[in-house]
Scaffold this motif. Structure first.
Motif, short mmCIF file in Angstrom:
data_model
loop_
_atom_site.label_atom_id
_atom_site.label_comp_id
_atom_site.label_asym_id
_atom_site.label_seq_id
_atom_site.Cartn_x
_atom_site.Cartn_y
_atom_site.Cartn_z
N VAL A 40 6.92 0.31 5.68
CA VAL A 40 5.82 -0.35 4.97
C VAL A 40 4.50 0.40 5.19
N ILE A 41 3.76 0.60 4.10
CA ILE A 41 2.37 1.04 4.14
C ILE A 41 1.51 -0.15 3.72
N GLN A 42 0.45 -0.41 4.46
CA GLN A 42 -0.45 -1.50 4.13
C GLN A 42 -1.89 -1.02 4.19
N TYR A 43 -2.79 -1.80 3.62
CA TYR A 43 -4.18 -1.35 3.60
C TYR A 43 -5.14 -2.51 3.80
N VAL A 44 -6.34 -2.16 4.25
CA VAL A 44 -7.45 -3.11 4.37
C VAL A 44 -8.70 -2.45 3.80
N THR A 45 -9.64 -3.27 3.36
CA THR A 45 -10.99 -2.80 3.01
C THR A 45 -11.83 -2.94 4.27
N ILE A 46 -12.28 -1.82 4.82
CA ILE A 46 -12.81 -1.81 6.17
C ILE A 46 -14.11 -2.61 6.30
N ALA A 47 -14.93 -2.63 5.26
CA ALA A 47 -16.20 -3.35 5.33
C ALA A 47 -16.03 -4.85 5.33
N THR A 48 -14.86 -5.34 4.91
CA THR A 48 -14.63 -6.77 4.74
C THR A 48 -13.50 -7.23 5.64
N THR A 49 -13.75 -8.22 6.48
CA THR A 49 -12.68 -8.72 7.34
C THR A 49 -11.64 -9.47 6.50
N VAL A 80 9.21 15.60 8.71
CA VAL A 80 8.72 15.35 7.36
C VAL A 80 7.22 15.01 7.37
N ILE A 81 6.48 15.65 6.47
CA ILE A 81 5.09 15.29 6.18
C ILE A 81 5.08 14.62 4.82
N GLN A 82 4.41 13.48 4.71
CA GLN A 82 4.33 12.75 3.45
C GLN A 82 2.90 12.30 3.22
N TYR A 83 2.58 11.94 1.98
CA TYR A 83 1.19 11.60 1.69
C TYR A 83 1.09 10.53 0.63
N VAL A 84 -0.09 9.89 0.62
CA VAL A 84 -0.48 8.95 -0.43
C VAL A 84 -1.90 9.30 -0.87
N ASN A 108 4.08 4.36 -3.49
CA ASN A 108 4.92 4.93 -2.45
C ASN A 108 4.47 6.34 -2.06
N ALA A 109 4.80 6.72 -0.84
CA ALA A 109 4.47 8.06 -0.35
C ALA A 109 5.29 9.12 -1.07
N GLN A 110 4.75 10.33 -1.09
CA GLN A 110 5.42 11.49 -1.67
C GLN A 110 5.58 12.57 -0.61
N ASP A 111 6.57 13.43 -0.81
CA ASP A 111 6.82 14.51 0.13
C ASP A 111 5.72 15.56 0.06
N PHE A 112 5.24 15.98 1.22
CA PHE A 112 4.19 17.00 1.33
C PHE A 112 4.76 18.34 1.80
N GLY A 113 5.65 18.30 2.79
CA GLY A 113 6.22 19.50 3.39
C GLY A 113 6.79 19.15 4.74
N ASP A 114 6.87 20.13 5.63
CA ASP A 114 7.48 19.93 6.94
C ASP A 114 6.58 20.41 8.06
#
Length: 315
Positions: free
Chosen positions: A103-112, A150-154, A161-167
């Motif tokens: 799972v990848i999750q996110y928050v808006t840092i300025a707002t609790t 594995v290196i992956q990115y968003v 979903n994340a994608q493959d970046f390299g190794d």
């Protein structure tokens, strides 16, 4: 610095922020992306009572105890975080039953508030290292029982979903990550001292950067715009090494944390770095000034003592 305006296209170069010509905004907002900010977050981790979902926050340029920010989608430990200066992205981990997470999750840092679902990693893992150039969030390594290279990115401003970046050059887990505006460096993990680097805007395999001054699992990383810090344990001492990110070479001793502990993660506002928790002294937050050297100073305490949390900063 000179300001260059193409009068045919209104393109602006060598400028930051929104540029006004005769009171009219032209050329768009030329403010460069950032991967840091004034508020630091520590999310999840392993406490005396098990895995927690707690997210804490502090104002990095102050000192004092952390405050409650909200909760992760579920309790997780051995996760990692990065940001684009406004949105924090938290990925991977394991739960109280030691089920690995994609799972990848996110928050808006300025707002609790509580975290929201972002998407999924390429596989369920714990212990990746994360870094960002303010546009891409990049996660390197981790383990699903077998260490991964594995290196992956968003793209942080979107969801998906994340994608493959390299190794990575060496498969490992629980390393640290730091970045400049162009280059990311992954350091340590799985008892290794190796550091790798990538050019974040492109994709491809990592290249050897140099070696840390210690071999360590459970490494944390953060940076200013030019200097990266990696904290780990060597000979039972919680040591900080520093590098100049846009060069290559070995880590140099910076100083020590206030107490010896492992599983300490870190973030910064590009001037001050803060280090939160860790097994052996789970509540403590320390800080250093990145562009100097010297031992850390006590900052305050987390709301819940824990190790192996994710850390990120923004405004």
């Amino acid at each position: 610095m000179s300001l260059t305006i193409n009068h045919q296209t209104n393109d602006i170069s060598n400028a930051s922020g929104t540029v006004l010509v005769n009171g009219v905004a032209v050329g768009g907002d030329n403010t460069p992306p950032v991967w840091y900010g004034s508020r630091g977050l520590f999310a999840g981790g392993y406490s005396d009572s098990g895995v927690v979902n707690t997210i804490d926050y502090v104002t990095i340029q102050s000192t004092g105890n952390a405050q409650d920010f909200g909760d992760l989608l579920a309790a997780k430990s051995s996760l990692s975080g990065c940001s684009n200066g406004t949105r924090g992205v938290i990925s991977a981990g394991y739960d109280n039953s030691v089920n690995y997470q994609n799972v990848i999750q996110y928050v808006t840092i300025a707002t609790t508030g509580n975290a929201q679902d972002f998407g999924d990693l390429l596989a369920a893992i714990y212990g990746p290292a994360s870094l960002s150039d303010g546009i891409k969030g990049v996660m390197g390594g981790g383990t699903s029982g077998t260490n991964s290279n594995v290196i992956q990115y968003v793209t942080i401003d979107t969801t998906g979903n994340a994608q493959d970046f390299g190794d990575l050059t060496v498969a490992r887990r629980s390393g640290g990550g730091c970045a400049s505006a162009t280059r990311g460096v992954f350091g340590g993990g799985s008892g290794e001292n190796v550091m790798d680097y990538i050019t974040i805007a492109s994709t491809g395999n990592a290249t050897d950067f140099g070696d840390l001054g210690y071999y360590s699992t459970l490494v944390g990383g953060c940076s200013s715009t030019t200097r990266g810090l990696f904290n780990g344990v060597a000979n039972n001492v919680s040591r900080i090494d520093y590098i100049t990110i846009d060069t290559t070479g070995n880590g140099t001793d910076f100083g020590d944390l206030t107490s010896n502990r492992t599983g300490v993660n870190s973030c910064s506002d590009a001037s001050r770095a803060i280090f939160g928790g860790g097994f052996g002294d789970r509540t403590t937050i320390d800080y250093v000034t990145i562009d100097t050297t010297g031992n850390a100073t006590d900052f305050g305490d987390l709301t819940v003592g824990r190790n192996d949390s994710a850390a990120a900063s923004g405004t």
